[in-house]
Write a protein that holds these residues in place. Sequence first.
Motif, PDB file in Angstrom:
ATOM      1  N   MET A 255     -35.741  57.072 -63.785  1.00  0.00           N
ATOM      2  CA  MET A 255     -35.452  56.240 -62.614  1.00  0.00           C
ATOM      3  C   MET A 255     -36.181  56.819 -61.404  1.00  0.00           C
ATOM      4  O   MET A 255     -36.081  57.990 -61.123  1.00  0.00           O
ATOM      5  CB  MET A 255     -33.930  56.216 -62.371  1.00  0.00           C
ATOM      6  CG  MET A 255     -33.531  55.361 -61.204  1.00  0.00           C
ATOM      7  SD  MET A 255     -31.766  55.332 -60.867  1.00  0.00           S
ATOM      8  CE  MET A 255     -31.218  54.083 -61.977  1.00  0.00           C
ATOM      9  N   GLN A 256     -36.909  55.979 -60.699  1.00  0.00           N
ATOM     10  CA  GLN A 256     -37.643  56.399 -59.512  1.00  0.00           C
ATOM     11  C   GLN A 256     -36.666  56.557 -58.349  1.00  0.00           C
ATOM     12  O   GLN A 256     -35.655  55.858 -58.286  1.00  0.00           O
ATOM     13  CB  GLN A 256     -38.670  55.328 -59.175  1.00  0.00           C
ATOM     14  CG  GLN A 256     -39.609  54.990 -60.296  1.00  0.00           C
ATOM     15  CD  GLN A 256     -40.956  55.629 -60.076  1.00  0.00           C
ATOM     16  OE1 GLN A 256     -41.294  55.918 -58.954  1.00  0.00           O
ATOM     17  NE2 GLN A 256     -41.687  55.854 -61.140  1.00  0.00           N
ATOM     18  N   PRO A 257     -36.975  57.427 -57.361  1.00  0.00           N
ATOM     19  CA  PRO A 257     -36.069  57.618 -56.218  1.00  0.00           C
ATOM     20  C   PRO A 257     -35.774  56.315 -55.479  1.00  0.00           C
ATOM     21  O   PRO A 257     -34.666  56.099 -55.024  1.00  0.00           O
ATOM     22  CB  PRO A 257     -36.822  58.604 -55.328  1.00  0.00           C
ATOM     23  CG  PRO A 257     -37.772  59.316 -56.236  1.00  0.00           C
ATOM     24  CD  PRO A 257     -38.102  58.344 -57.339  1.00  0.00           C
ATOM     25  N   GLU A 258     -36.791  55.404 -55.371  1.00  0.00           N
ATOM     26  CA  GLU A 258     -36.536  54.148 -54.640  1.00  0.00           C
ATOM     27  C   GLU A 258     -35.606  53.207 -55.409  1.00  0.00           C
ATOM     28  O   GLU A 258     -35.108  52.241 -54.864  1.00  0.00           O
ATOM     29  CB  GLU A 258     -37.848  53.437 -54.292  1.00  0.00           C
ATOM     30  CG  GLU A 258     -38.691  53.023 -55.459  1.00  0.00           C
ATOM     31  CD  GLU A 258     -39.725  54.070 -55.877  1.00  0.00           C
ATOM     32  OE1 GLU A 258     -40.518  53.743 -56.766  1.00  0.00           O
ATOM     33  OE2 GLU A 258     -39.730  55.185 -55.341  1.00  0.00           O
ATOM     34  N   ASP A 259     -35.372  53.504 -56.693  1.00  0.00           N
ATOM     35  CA  ASP A 259     -34.452  52.695 -57.491  1.00  0.00           C
ATOM     36  C   ASP A 259     -33.011  53.197 -57.426  1.00  0.00           C
ATOM     37  O   ASP A 259     -32.113  52.561 -57.949  1.00  0.00           O
ATOM     38  CB  ASP A 259     -34.895  52.674 -58.964  1.00  0.00           C
ATOM     39  CG  ASP A 259     -36.215  51.930 -59.153  1.00  0.00           C
ATOM     40  OD1 ASP A 259     -36.523  51.072 -58.307  1.00  0.00           O
ATOM     41  OD2 ASP A 259     -36.913  52.231 -60.126  1.00  0.00           O
ATOM     42  N   ASP A 260     -32.825  54.366 -56.819  1.00  0.00           N
ATOM     43  CA  ASP A 260     -31.482  54.925 -56.719  1.00  0.00           C
ATOM     44  C   ASP A 260     -30.624  54.047 -55.825  1.00  0.00           C
ATOM     45  O   ASP A 260     -31.096  53.513 -54.815  1.00  0.00           O
ATOM     46  CB  ASP A 260     -31.524  56.342 -56.126  1.00  0.00           C
ATOM     47  CG  ASP A 260     -32.114  57.359 -57.084  1.00  0.00           C
ATOM     48  OD1 ASP A 260     -32.150  57.079 -58.295  1.00  0.00           O
ATOM     49  OD2 ASP A 260     -32.532  58.429 -56.616  1.00  0.00           O
ATOM     50  N   PRO A 261     -29.362  53.900 -56.176  1.00  0.00           N
ATOM     51  CA  PRO A 261     -28.477  53.135 -55.286  1.00  0.00           C
ATOM     52  C   PRO A 261     -28.298  53.884 -53.973  1.00  0.00           C
ATOM     53  O   PRO A 261     -28.445  55.107 -53.921  1.00  0.00           O
ATOM     54  CB  PRO A 261     -27.162  53.057 -56.070  1.00  0.00           C
ATOM     55  CG  PRO A 261     -27.229  54.171 -57.054  1.00  0.00           C
ATOM     56  CD  PRO A 261     -28.675  54.429 -57.334  1.00  0.00           C
TER      57      PRO A 261
ATOM     58  N   ASP B 158     -26.782  55.916 -50.995  1.00  0.00           N
ATOM     59  CA  ASP B 158     -25.692  56.888 -51.015  1.00  0.00           C
ATOM     60  C   ASP B 158     -24.602  56.480 -50.017  1.00  0.00           C
ATOM     61  O   ASP B 158     -24.792  55.597 -49.181  1.00  0.00           O
ATOM     62  CB  ASP B 158     -26.197  58.310 -50.761  1.00  0.00           C
ATOM     63  CG  ASP B 158     -26.811  58.496 -49.376  1.00  0.00           C
ATOM     64  OD1 ASP B 158     -26.543  57.684 -48.471  1.00  0.00           O
ATOM     65  OD2 ASP B 158     -27.553  59.466 -49.193  1.00  0.00           O
ATOM     66  N   ASP B 159     -23.462  57.148 -50.128  1.00  0.00           N
ATOM     67  CA  ASP B 159     -22.313  56.816 -49.285  1.00  0.00           C
ATOM     68  C   ASP B 159     -22.621  56.984 -47.802  1.00  0.00           C
ATOM     69  O   ASP B 159     -22.126  56.215 -46.973  1.00  0.00           O
ATOM     70  CB  ASP B 159     -21.096  57.654 -49.666  1.00  0.00           C
ATOM     71  CG  ASP B 159     -20.447  57.188 -50.952  1.00  0.00           C
ATOM     72  OD1 ASP B 159     -20.721  56.042 -51.375  1.00  0.00           O
ATOM     73  OD2 ASP B 159     -19.658  57.957 -51.535  1.00  0.00           O
ATOM     74  N   GLN B 160     -23.437  57.974 -47.440  1.00  0.00           N
ATOM     75  CA  GLN B 160     -23.758  58.179 -46.035  1.00  0.00           C
ATOM     76  C   GLN B 160     -24.530  56.996 -45.462  1.00  0.00           C
ATOM     77  O   GLN B 160     -24.284  56.586 -44.331  1.00  0.00           O
ATOM     78  CB  GLN B 160     -24.554  59.468 -45.841  1.00  0.00           C
ATOM     79  CG  GLN B 160     -23.722  60.707 -46.036  1.00  0.00           C
ATOM     80  CD  GLN B 160     -24.534  61.969 -45.789  1.00  0.00           C
ATOM     81  OE1 GLN B 160     -25.770  61.941 -45.803  1.00  0.00           O
ATOM     82  NE2 GLN B 160     -23.836  63.070 -45.561  1.00  0.00           N
ATOM     83  N   LEU B 161     -25.438  56.459 -46.254  1.00  0.00           N
ATOM     84  CA  LEU B 161     -26.195  55.293 -45.802  1.00  0.00           C
ATOM     85  C   LEU B 161     -25.270  54.087 -45.653  1.00  0.00           C
ATOM     86  O   LEU B 161     -25.310  53.378 -44.639  1.00  0.00           O
ATOM     87  CB  LEU B 161     -27.331  54.971 -46.774  1.00  0.00           C
ATOM     88  CG  LEU B 161     -28.155  53.716 -46.476  1.00  0.00           C
ATOM     89  CD1 LEU B 161     -28.783  53.772 -45.092  1.00  0.00           C
ATOM     90  CD2 LEU B 161     -29.204  53.503 -47.546  1.00  0.00           C
ATOM     91  N   VAL B 162     -24.419  53.856 -46.646  1.00  0.00           N
ATOM     92  CA  VAL B 162     -23.476  52.735 -46.574  1.00  0.00           C
ATOM     93  C   VAL B 162     -22.538  52.915 -45.375  1.00  0.00           C
ATOM     94  O   VAL B 162     -22.286  51.966 -44.626  1.00  0.00           O
ATOM     95  CB  VAL B 162     -22.686  52.587 -47.892  1.00  0.00           C
ATOM     96  CG1 VAL B 162     -21.577  51.551 -47.756  1.00  0.00           C
ATOM     97  CG2 VAL B 162     -23.631  52.205 -49.037  1.00  0.00           C
ATOM     98  N   ASP B 163     -22.052  54.126 -45.169  1.00  0.00           N
ATOM     99  CA  ASP B 163     -21.174  54.392 -44.021  1.00  0.00           C
ATOM    100  C   ASP B 163     -21.887  54.118 -42.694  1.00  0.00           C
ATOM    101  O   ASP B 163     -21.308  53.528 -41.773  1.00  0.00           O
ATOM    102  CB  ASP B 163     -20.671  55.838 -44.037  1.00  0.00           C
ATOM    103  CG  ASP B 163     -19.675  56.115 -45.147  1.00  0.00           C
ATOM    104  OD1 ASP B 163     -19.160  55.142 -45.749  1.00  0.00           O
ATOM    105  OD2 ASP B 163     -19.411  57.310 -45.410  1.00  0.00           O
TER     106      ASP B 163
END
Length: 160
Positions: free
Chosen positions: A1-7, A9-14
């Motif tokens: 899985m490429q880094p840009e495919d990672d969901p 993270d909680d900090q970004l969503v927050d």
Amino acid sequence: MQPEDDPPDDQLVDAVMTASRALLAVTARSLAAVDEEVTLPQYRALVVLAQRGPRRPADLAAALAVTPSTGTRMCDRLVAHGLVRRDRPDDDRRAVAVSLSEAGEALVRDVTRRRRSDLARLLEALPADRRRDVADALRAFSDAAGEVPETEWALAPVQL
């Protein structure tokens, strides 16, 4: 899985959740200053009509991600409030389109003008060297959400 495919993270969503509350507060204050009877969902319907022009009620409901019956009730309330009008084409009396009335256009323009002014004050508080990063990130977020850019509204964009 490429880094840009990672969901995300909680900090970004927050961070986005916090920013969305701040943006919603600006909109709510601007709307309340203009018309206390129009709800945020109704205002969103007016904005969609301002952005995209006249719509069939079912298409407006789809754009708002609500059921057709909810969209119809919302249109009924906005028509009663004088902010939206229903139009029937001469060639098909069964078809109905809703569009902004002059009062609806004025409301969207006034609320937008107030929002732009409030947002400009908030953005002045950002360090100047971070503003372009914020603008780039918000454009990418808006694109992902399918929002119509300010410069492409059917109702001419409102300036300060």
